[in-house]
Design an enzyme around this catalytic site. Sequence first.
Site, short mmCIF file in Angstrom:
data_model
loop_
_atom_site.label_atom_id
_atom_site.label_comp_id
_atom_site.label_asym_id
_atom_site.label_seq_id
_atom_site.Cartn_x
_atom_site.Cartn_y
_atom_site.Cartn_z
N HIS A 1 4.88 1.65 -4.55
CA HIS A 1 6.13 1.08 -4.06
C HIS A 1 6.48 -0.24 -4.75
O HIS A 1 7.60 -0.74 -4.61
CB HIS A 1 6.05 0.85 -2.54
CG HIS A 1 7.34 1.15 -1.84
ND1 HIS A 1 8.57 0.99 -2.43
CD2 HIS A 1 7.59 1.62 -0.60
CE1 HIS A 1 9.53 1.33 -1.57
NE2 HIS A 1 8.95 1.73 -0.45
N ASP B 1 11.08 2.78 -6.36
CA ASP B 1 11.83 2.69 -5.12
C ASP B 1 11.85 4.05 -4.43
O ASP B 1 11.77 5.11 -5.08
CB ASP B 1 13.26 2.25 -5.39
CG ASP B 1 13.34 0.83 -5.93
OD1 ASP B 1 12.41 0.05 -5.62
OD2 ASP B 1 14.29 0.52 -6.66
#
Length: 448
Positions: free
Chosen positions: A420, A424
């Site tokens: 992450h 995204d």
Amino acid sequence: MGIHAIKMPDIGEGIAEVELVAWHVQVGDMVAEDQILADVMTDKATVEIPSSVAGKVLSLGGVVGQVMAVGSEVIRIEVEGAGNVKEGAAAAPAASAAPASAAAAPPPVPTPAAQAKPDLPAPVAAPAKAAAASSAPARREGANGAITTHIRQPGDKPIASPSVRRQAWELGIELQFVPGSGPAGRISHADLEAYAARAAQGPVAAGAADQRYAQRNDEQAVPVIGLRRKIAQKMQDAKRRIPHFAYVEEIDVTELDALRAKLNARYGKERGRLTVLPFIMRALVLAVREFPQINARFDDDAGVVNRMGAVHLGIAAQSEAGLMVPVVRHAETRDLWSCAAEVARLAEAVRSGRATREELSGSSITITSLGALGGIVTTPVINHPEVAIVGVNRMVERPMIRNGMVVARQMMNLSSSFDHRVVDGMHAAEFIQLMRGYLETPATLFVD
């Protein structure tokens, strides 16, 4: 007569230390030139240490599980001639995994009895009553004829490869009752066949205790060494460094499976049979062209994401020794059959223990699959320093609604994990949806 000391060779690529994972000789053995003395493990591969001389083993420089520095003494051999050790010279202490406070003390010289290849420790003895009541453990012959027993605790999950589990299912055998003779009690095809042969001899004699309910009080200490230690360290490092998030999507692979069957019927004999995996590999190659941030390696120490043009595709594979990730290099240049052939070649190299360091490193993104045991959903761990891993779950036929009608369709989930910090959530979802489009309409895999 003289003494010849063999030292840990420079294995290359800046490796400063290795782990000793197996001895193939013991004190007192006669060895020939080029005979394999020991196995050591780098961060990726197992390397054999051969003897440069012939003679009699005088001492061993370390014990299994010990970390040894390059240049440290591995073994001393009595040879004809002068040797390379001056008379009266003490053996150089080997590098040790012991705490720094104990570093000054030289390691104890292992006795011959201690040098039986300790791939697994002997289990702690159970009380006589419990031992008599327990089922006969599997027996495996190790170095010097030593017999290693493997006793599974009640409730412990049996360890077996997917092919062994499938065979057990076909035979109607519950693996939890099958003694395993492999490392950590791993069940092999031979163990399964031996159990089936015993079962075929008939039910438990009248009056005999049902061994499935026997009380157990034994326990077994299994050292985490070799490849298992490397796997543990790599997984811990990946989970510590990478903030994972998962994305799961179901894929209708009915048309893909039909195409695969047709291709196998037409080209299977001359080109080899295809599984679903080469189609998934091709879909991934096409999808990362539009999402280059997913085919990447993140150097989080330097704060740099290296986006890769080449798709060096890791294929997570289970071996008897543990999980390995051989790499299909330049998957972007390969057609379906080339992908299938390379995966088969690498899988055989892993199973036979012949996979090289180069074949096990350098991937830019990984696919992991448990085949028929793939479950409904998984949460795979990213192969650091990559930023994504695509998990393939099992394919099952399920009733689905199409145009208001209930129809049978072949369905399969993709369970994927992403870093992450650099991927995204929206981009991860779009990436998997693009793969879904290719797989649900497989003709698009071949359209430029």
